[in-house]
Design a protein around this motif. Structure first.
Motif, PDB file in Angstrom:
ATOM      1  N   GLU A 287       3.047   2.967  16.849  1.00 61.07           N
ATOM      2  CA  GLU A 287       2.648   4.361  17.058  1.00 61.07           C
ATOM      3  C   GLU A 287       2.443   5.018  15.704  1.00 61.07           C
ATOM      4  O   GLU A 287       3.341   5.058  14.870  1.00 61.07           O
ATOM      5  CB  GLU A 287       3.689   5.133  17.856  1.00 61.07           C
ATOM      6  N   ILE A 288       1.243   5.479  15.486  1.00 57.20           N
ATOM      7  CA  ILE A 288       0.876   6.114  14.218  1.00 57.20           C
ATOM      8  C   ILE A 288       0.542   7.583  14.455  1.00 57.20           C
ATOM      9  O   ILE A 288       0.961   8.454  13.711  1.00 57.20           O
ATOM     10  CB  ILE A 288      -0.306   5.374  13.561  1.00 57.20           C
ATOM     11  N   VAL A 289      -0.236   7.832  15.507  1.00 52.09           N
ATOM     12  CA  VAL A 289      -0.648   9.180  15.879  1.00 52.09           C
ATOM     13  C   VAL A 289      -0.258   9.368  17.349  1.00 52.09           C
ATOM     14  O   VAL A 289      -0.566   8.509  18.176  1.00 52.09           O
ATOM     15  CB  VAL A 289      -2.177   9.358  15.696  1.00 52.09           C
ATOM     16  N   PRO A 290       0.427  10.465  17.698  1.00 55.48           N
ATOM     17  CA  PRO A 290       0.802  10.686  19.094  1.00 55.48           C
ATOM     18  C   PRO A 290      -0.414  10.615  20.018  1.00 55.48           C
ATOM     19  O   PRO A 290      -1.467  11.179  19.719  1.00 55.48           O
ATOM     20  CB  PRO A 290       1.402  12.099  19.092  1.00 55.48           C
ATOM     21  N   GLY A 291      -0.261   9.886  21.116  1.00 53.92           N
ATOM     22  CA  GLY A 291      -1.330   9.770  22.106  1.00 53.92           C
ATOM     23  C   GLY A 291      -2.383   8.734  21.769  1.00 53.92           C
ATOM     24  O   GLY A 291      -3.355   8.576  22.508  1.00 53.92           O
ATOM     25  N   ALA A 292      -2.216   7.995  20.691  1.00 49.13           N
ATOM     26  CA  ALA A 292      -3.201   6.988  20.288  1.00 49.13           C
ATOM     27  C   ALA A 292      -2.667   5.590  20.562  1.00 49.13           C
ATOM     28  O   ALA A 292      -1.459   5.359  20.575  1.00 49.13           O
ATOM     29  CB  ALA A 292      -3.537   7.134  18.811  1.00 49.13           C
TER      30      ALA A 292
ATOM     31  N   LEU B  98       0.847  -1.184   0.000  1.00 54.12           N
ATOM     32  CA  LEU B  98       0.000   0.000   0.000  1.00 54.12           C
ATOM     33  C   LEU B  98       0.891   1.245   0.000  1.00 54.12           C
ATOM     34  O   LEU B  98       2.017   1.202   0.498  1.00 54.12           O
ATOM     35  CB  LEU B  98      -0.905   0.012   1.226  1.00 54.12           C
ATOM     36  N   PRO B  99       0.390   2.346  -0.536  1.00 58.54           N
ATOM     37  CA  PRO B  99       1.179   3.582  -0.528  1.00 58.54           C
ATOM     38  C   PRO B  99       1.532   3.974   0.910  1.00 58.54           C
ATOM     39  O   PRO B  99       0.812   3.651   1.848  1.00 58.54           O
ATOM     40  CB  PRO B  99       0.239   4.611  -1.142  1.00 58.54           C
TER      41      PRO B  99
ATOM     42  N   VAL C 147      -4.998   6.749   7.094  1.00 62.58           N
ATOM     43  CA  VAL C 147      -6.246   7.455   7.413  1.00 62.58           C
ATOM     44  C   VAL C 147      -6.308   8.031   8.822  1.00 62.58           C
ATOM     45  O   VAL C 147      -6.943   9.065   9.032  1.00 62.58           O
ATOM     46  CB  VAL C 147      -7.495   6.580   7.144  1.00 62.58           C
ATOM     47  N   ALA C 148      -5.684   7.394   9.802  1.00 60.18           N
ATOM     48  CA  ALA C 148      -5.796   7.896  11.181  1.00 60.18           C
ATOM     49  C   ALA C 148      -5.311   9.331  11.315  1.00 60.18           C
ATOM     50  O   ALA C 148      -6.003  10.157  11.937  1.00 60.18           O
ATOM     51  CB  ALA C 148      -5.063   6.966  12.156  1.00 60.18           C
ATOM     52  N   PRO C 149      -4.158   9.710  10.750  1.00 62.40           N
ATOM     53  CA  PRO C 149      -3.741  11.112  10.873  1.00 62.40           C
ATOM     54  C   PRO C 149      -4.707  12.092  10.199  1.00 62.40           C
ATOM     55  O   PRO C 149      -4.784  13.261  10.582  1.00 62.40           O
ATOM     56  CB  PRO C 149      -2.376  11.141  10.168  1.00 62.40           C
ATOM     57  N   ARG C 150      -5.454  11.622   9.221  1.00 62.58           N
ATOM     58  CA  ARG C 150      -6.424  12.474   8.526  1.00 62.58           C
ATOM     59  C   ARG C 150      -7.743  12.577   9.296  1.00 62.58           C
ATOM     60  O   ARG C 150      -8.448  13.569   9.195  1.00 62.58           O
ATOM     61  CB  ARG C 150      -6.700  11.937   7.128  1.00 62.58           C
ATOM     62  N   LEU C 151      -8.082  11.508  10.050  1.00 62.81           N
ATOM     63  CA  LEU C 151      -9.381  11.467  10.714  1.00 62.81           C
ATOM     64  C   LEU C 151      -9.358  11.946  12.161  1.00 62.81           C
ATOM     65  O   LEU C 151     -10.335  12.514  12.638  1.00 62.81           O
ATOM     66  CB  LEU C 151      -9.963  10.045  10.646  1.00 62.81           C
ATOM     67  N   PHE C 152      -8.277  11.689  12.875  1.00 65.89           N
ATOM     68  CA  PHE C 152      -8.205  12.194  14.246  1.00 65.89           C
ATOM     69  C   PHE C 152      -8.014  13.694  14.192  1.00 65.89           C
ATOM     70  O   PHE C 152      -7.082  14.199  13.572  1.00 65.89           O
ATOM     71  CB  PHE C 152      -7.040  11.563  15.019  1.00 65.89           C
ATOM     72  N   THR C 153      -8.894  14.415  14.858  1.00 62.74           N
ATOM     73  CA  THR C 153      -8.838  15.874  14.867  1.00 62.74           C
ATOM     74  C   THR C 153      -8.058  16.345  16.094  1.00 62.74           C
ATOM     75  O   THR C 153      -7.746  15.568  16.994  1.00 62.74           O
ATOM     76  CB  THR C 153     -10.268  16.464  14.919  1.00 62.74           C
ATOM     77  N   ASP C 154      -7.766  17.635  16.134  1.00 64.46           N
ATOM     78  CA  ASP C 154      -7.089  18.212  17.293  1.00 64.46           C
ATOM     79  C   ASP C 154      -7.907  17.991  18.568  1.00 64.46           C
ATOM     80  O   ASP C 154      -7.345  17.802  19.638  1.00 64.46           O
ATOM     81  CB  ASP C 154      -6.847  19.710  17.098  1.00 64.46           C
TER      82      ASP C 154
ATOM     83  N   LEU D 263      -3.249   0.875   5.961  1.00 55.87           N
ATOM     84  CA  LEU D 263      -4.362   1.806   5.729  1.00 55.87           C
ATOM     85  C   LEU D 263      -4.590   2.678   6.963  1.00 55.87           C
ATOM     86  O   LEU D 263      -4.865   3.875   6.836  1.00 55.87           O
ATOM     87  CB  LEU D 263      -5.647   1.067   5.341  1.00 55.87           C
ATOM     88  N   MET D 264      -4.455   2.098   8.147  1.00 53.43           N
ATOM     89  CA  MET D 264      -4.586   2.900   9.370  1.00 53.43           C
ATOM     90  C   MET D 264      -3.532   4.005   9.382  1.00 53.43           C
ATOM     91  O   MET D 264      -3.821   5.138   9.765  1.00 53.43           O
ATOM     92  CB  MET D 264      -4.468   2.015  10.615  1.00 53.43           C
ATOM     93  N   ARG D 265      -2.319   3.710   8.931  1.00 48.97           N
ATOM     94  CA  ARG D 265      -1.263   4.737   8.854  1.00 48.97           C
ATOM     95  C   ARG D 265      -1.674   5.883   7.923  1.00 48.97           C
ATOM     96  O   ARG D 265      -1.297   7.025   8.133  1.00 48.97           O
ATOM     97  CB  ARG D 265       0.036   4.136   8.343  1.00 48.97           C
TER      98      ARG D 265
END
Length: 186
Positions: free
Chosen positions: A118-123, A32-33, A173-180, A169-171
């Motif tokens: 770890e993909i998104v800090p704090g997740a 995957l990309p 989409v998660a940064p795009r979907l988790f908001t501040d 895929l989680m790598r």
């Protein structure tokens, strides 16, 4: 009558060829990309990644994400379906404002799932692969604050590493979907 031996040879050749097992379709093992890029389905999920992991070209897509809903936590669902006669659902990605890292700890402790990197800090999150009645799939779940992202590969490509696909895929989409807002503790 002169062509009878030649006809017999052609007939035997045709019979022997028709009795051969059909070649299995070649598996596209392209990774995957690593960077999310257009075109997207549901404005957030790279189409190329969906096509690779599901084998569905130009999938039928239903759903959307609203990243300002639920007090800024966001919510939404995106489902991809094969366009063939049965229109089977092959992939679902969900964003819900009901995150709780307790579910992650329970699944890692009791369900035999594997921790997501770890993909998104704090997740935190987990993933697993499955196989039922000749159907392969995988799923991943990630929680950050009160937000939860789920990637559910209902029907993957047999022969691909479906677990690696849901992590990849989680790598994307998660940064795009988790908001501040998901980073703020309540």
């Amino acid at each position: 009558m002169r062509n009878l031996p030649a006809l017999a040879v052609v007939s035997l050749l045709a019979l022997s060829l028709s009795g051969c097992a059909e070649e299995p379709p070649e598996i596209d093992s392209t990774p995957l990309p690593t960077v999310a890029s257009a075109p997207y389905i549901c404005d957030q999920i790279p189409l190329r990644a969906v096509e690779l992991m599901t084998g569905a070209r130009d999938p039928l897509v239903r759903g959307y994400f609203n990243l300002t809903a639920a007090g800024g936590l966001g919510e939404g669902t995106c489902a991809a379906y094969r366009r063939d006669g049965e229109r089977e659902k092959v992939l679902t990605v969900m964003l819900t404002p009901d995150g709780d890292d307790t579910i992650v700890r329970e699944h890692l402790d009791d369900q035999g799932t594997l921790p997501l990197p770890e993909i998104v800090p704090g997740a935190s999150g987990y993933y697993f692969a499955s196989e039922y009645d000749d159907v392969v799939g995988a799923a991943a779940l990630m929680v950050r604050g009160r937000s939860r992202v789920t990637v559910d590969l209902d029907i993957g490509v047999k022969g691909r590493d479906n677990a690696a696909d849901v992590v990849a895929l989680m790598r994307l989409v998660a940064p795009r979907l988790f908001t501040d807002a998901s980073a703020r503790e309540e």
